[in-house]
Design a protein around this motif. Sequence first.
Motif, PDB file in Angstrom:
ATOM      1  N   ALA A  33       0.832  -1.212   0.000  1.00 17.24           N
ATOM      2  CA  ALA A  33       0.000   0.000   0.000  1.00 17.24           C
ATOM      3  C   ALA A  33       0.863   1.258   0.000  1.00 17.24           C
ATOM      4  N   ASN A  34       2.007   1.184   0.700  1.00 20.53           N
ATOM      5  CA  ASN A  34       2.931   2.315   0.743  1.00 20.53           C
ATOM      6  C   ASN A  34       4.097   2.049  -0.220  1.00 20.53           C
ATOM      7  N   PRO A  35       4.192   2.774  -1.348  1.00 22.81           N
ATOM      8  CA  PRO A  35       5.257   2.538  -2.336  1.00 22.81           C
ATOM      9  C   PRO A  35       6.663   2.636  -1.761  1.00 22.81           C
ATOM     10  N   ALA A  36       6.824   3.428  -0.681  1.00 23.04           N
ATOM     11  CA  ALA A  36       8.148   3.577  -0.069  1.00 23.04           C
ATOM     12  C   ALA A  36       8.653   2.242   0.487  1.00 23.04           C
ATOM     13  N   GLU A  37       7.723   1.387   0.922  1.00 25.22           N
ATOM     14  CA  GLU A  37       8.101   0.062   1.437  1.00 25.22           C
ATOM     15  C   GLU A  37       8.744  -0.776   0.337  1.00 25.22           C
ATOM     16  N   LYS A  38       8.224  -0.643  -0.875  1.00 27.25           N
ATOM     17  CA  LYS A  38       8.785  -1.405  -1.995  1.00 27.25           C
ATOM     18  C   LYS A  38      10.205  -0.952  -2.298  1.00 27.25           C
ATOM     19  N   ILE A  39      10.420   0.370  -2.338  1.00 26.44           N
ATOM     20  CA  ILE A  39      11.759   0.906  -2.610  1.00 26.44           C
ATOM     21  C   ILE A  39      12.730   0.447  -1.524  1.00 26.44           C
ATOM     22  N   SER A  40      12.280   0.470  -0.279  1.00 33.38           N
ATOM     23  CA  SER A  40      13.124   0.052   0.840  1.00 33.38           C
ATOM     24  C   SER A  40      13.518  -1.421   0.713  1.00 33.38           C
ATOM     25  N   GLU A  41      12.545  -2.266   0.320  1.00 33.25           N
ATOM     26  CA  GLU A  41      12.817  -3.694   0.176  1.00 33.25           C
ATOM     27  C   GLU A  41      13.732  -3.956  -1.026  1.00 33.25           C
ATOM     28  N   LEU A  42      13.532  -3.215  -2.113  1.00 39.23           N
ATOM     29  CA  LEU A  42      14.413  -3.340  -3.280  1.00 39.23           C
ATOM     30  C   LEU A  42      15.850  -2.944  -2.915  1.00 39.23           C
ATOM     31  N   GLN A  43      15.977  -1.890  -2.113  1.00 38.66           N
ATOM     32  CA  GLN A  43      17.299  -1.437  -1.696  1.00 38.66           C
ATOM     33  C   GLN A  43      17.994  -2.510  -0.858  1.00 38.66           C
ATOM     34  N   ARG A  44      17.240  -3.103   0.066  1.00 43.37           N
ATOM     35  CA  ARG A  44      17.808  -4.132   0.937  1.00 43.37           C
ATOM     36  C   ARG A  44      18.270  -5.348   0.112  1.00 43.37           C
ATOM     37  N   LYS A  45      17.415  -5.787  -0.783  1.00 43.62           N
ATOM     38  CA  LYS A  45      17.729  -6.963  -1.604  1.00 43.62           C
ATOM     39  C   LYS A  45      18.865  -6.677  -2.595  1.00 43.62           C
ATOM     40  N   SER A  46      18.880  -5.454  -3.141  1.00 43.38           N
ATOM     41  CA  SER A  46      19.945  -5.115  -4.098  1.00 43.38           C
ATOM     42  C   SER A  46      21.296  -5.040  -3.390  1.00 43.38           C
ATOM     43  N   ASP A  47      21.308  -4.545  -2.147  1.00 40.41           N
ATOM     44  CA  ASP A  47      22.556  -4.510  -1.373  1.00 40.41           C
ATOM     45  C   ASP A  47      23.089  -5.925  -1.147  1.00 40.41           C
ATOM     46  N   LEU A  48      22.185  -6.857  -0.843  1.00 43.89           N
ATOM     47  CA  LEU A  48      22.588  -8.258  -0.647  1.00 43.89           C
ATOM     48  C   LEU A  48      23.122  -8.862  -1.945  1.00 43.89           C
ATOM     49  N   ASP A 253      -2.635  -3.965  -6.534  1.00 42.54           N
ATOM     50  CA  ASP A 253      -1.726  -2.821  -6.410  1.00 42.54           C
ATOM     51  C   ASP A 253      -2.519  -1.579  -6.025  1.00 42.54           C
ATOM     52  N   PRO A 254      -2.550  -1.261  -4.727  1.00 43.24           N
ATOM     53  CA  PRO A 254      -3.290  -0.080  -4.266  1.00 43.24           C
ATOM     54  C   PRO A 254      -2.758   1.225  -4.864  1.00 43.24           C
ATOM     55  N   GLY A 255      -1.546   1.184  -5.402  1.00 44.39           N
ATOM     56  CA  GLY A 255      -0.948   2.395  -5.971  1.00 44.39           C
ATOM     57  C   GLY A 255      -1.528   2.792  -7.318  1.00 44.39           C
ATOM     58  N   LEU A 256      -2.222   1.858  -7.987  1.00 45.78           N
ATOM     59  CA  LEU A 256      -2.885   2.203  -9.249  1.00 45.78           C
ATOM     60  C   LEU A 256      -4.126   3.049  -8.945  1.00 45.78           C
ATOM     61  N   ASN A 257      -4.592   3.798  -9.947  1.00 50.07           N
ATOM     62  CA  ASN A 257      -5.801   4.598  -9.704  1.00 50.07           C
ATOM     63  C   ASN A 257      -7.051   3.810 -10.077  1.00 50.07           C
ATOM     64  N   ALA A 258      -7.016   2.495  -9.787  1.00 49.93           N
ATOM     65  CA  ALA A 258      -8.124   1.615 -10.161  1.00 49.93           C
ATOM     66  C   ALA A 258      -9.387   1.910  -9.346  1.00 49.93           C
ATOM     67  N   VAL A 259      -9.226   2.255  -8.072  1.00 47.95           N
ATOM     68  CA  VAL A 259     -10.396   2.590  -7.244  1.00 47.95           C
ATOM     69  C   VAL A 259     -11.117   3.798  -7.823  1.00 47.95           C
ATOM     70  N   GLU A 260     -10.334   4.776  -8.280  1.00 46.68           N
ATOM     71  CA  GLU A 260     -10.921   5.974  -8.902  1.00 46.68           C
ATOM     72  C   GLU A 260     -11.662   5.613 -10.189  1.00 46.68           C
ATOM     73  N   GLU A 261     -11.110   4.646 -10.948  1.00 47.46           N
ATOM     74  CA  GLU A 261     -11.761   4.226 -12.196  1.00 47.46           C
ATOM     75  C   GLU A 261     -13.104   3.565 -11.891  1.00 47.46           C
ATOM     76  N   VAL A 262     -13.146   2.746 -10.851  1.00 49.70           N
ATOM     77  CA  VAL A 262     -14.413   2.134 -10.432  1.00 49.70           C
ATOM     78  C   VAL A 262     -15.435   3.221 -10.112  1.00 49.70           C
ATOM     79  N   GLN A 263     -14.999   4.217  -9.341  1.00 46.53           N
ATOM     80  CA  GLN A 263     -15.909   5.284  -8.934  1.00 46.53           C
ATOM     81  C   GLN A 263     -16.398   6.094 -10.118  1.00 46.53           C
TER      82      GLN A 263
END
Length: 420
Positions: A33-48, A253-263
């Motif tokens: 839900a929070n895109p920053a979490e994805k970037i943080s996880e990508l950073q952690r995995k890329s460092d490894l 993917d809550p980051g898409l504007n799909a909920v808005e499209e439904v509305q």
Amino acid sequence: MRESKMNEMEELFGEARRAADDLYQLRDTYFPANPAEKISELQRKSDLALSLLDSLPLEQRRLPIQRGTYEFLRGKILDVFPDYRKEAEDHLSKAVKLNPSLADAWLCLGNCIWKKGDLASAKNCFTLALGKGSNKEILCQLSMLERRIAPGSENQAEIVEESIQHAKEAITLDVKDGNSWYNLGNACLTSFFVTGAWDHSKLLQSLKAYQNAEKDERMKSNPDLYFNCATVNKYLENYERALSGFEAAALKDPGLNAVEEVQKIVDLLNKLESLLKGQARAKRHAALASSRAADNLNPSYKRITIDILSEGLNKAVAIVGKVLLFVKHESVAPLYYLVCDSNQICYVLSVYGISNDAIKEGDQLTLLEPYYRHVDFSWKGKCYQFKSIRVDFLEQVLVNGKALACHQAVRTSIYAQHKP
């Protein structure tokens, strides 16, 4: 001893490759839900992954081919993020200089350069990569890039057609690959809009491609597939399928504007329903005007009323009606109107590829070979039921007995959600 070291080196390179592949799998399937979490996880995995790559002893990456593979993997790992990284480009550039036959490095370099907006150089990289041999992933990326290049180009329709051909070529290499089918769906959807948002067959081709993509289990984690398929259903006016598709995309993917499209769709349907119920007096006046209509109708068309139309395309027939209302809504296309025929039957008219000043309230319309649908479905406990006619191009419409001028045709700039 030397053979043992070679095997050890290959094993370490193999581990680094798998780590890089896992990193990209995370990028393509993890949507918190929070895109920053994805970037943080990508950073952690890329460092490894980088630590694993750096565990390769220097003496095992001295030869140009070894060094090229090392630089490629380092650049690929660094380029996993959505923004452009110069460090990634530098490593990938070194990789293709050290080993020009490394197609994967050319592919990654093209993707990296694309991010900084140098589309011509990115295309050159993909073309060079294809020169090493046909590859479905490279063909898909080239197809996507061509659709990014197309907007604003003098020959944008031709460029999008090239994109479709490259997408089809990718499918011939692996007919079961969902991503290749997904890419073809996006290409056909883009073509629909580039060619003026009137070619109904492009939408059907796009829908078929998305349905084939869904057969690949790996694509079930791709929220953009659900979003884009829902977009096609929206323009085909399969409202129930569109709503279900956008809802599924929003869950993935809550980051898409799909909920808005439904509305947006729900708001439009509620508005249409409300307006259709409130037209009793207007219907009587419109029916009278429509019954007196005296268009110079080509005798090859039979004039009928909407209640006689068959579901789908109605060839060699015409219906006449008066425009009661222009329906304002949030989407760019289509234009919606409330129209009434001589039997006091009101219906929704959706118009594609025609400018919004071509048809006005009070105009009398003659619709040739109309595409008819009876909308009847329930969503979240509410029933929607109305008659609908779709107009795809200029030649289908006479306004107050006259054909529309060529300058009243428009192209709608809408593209697929995910890098089209």
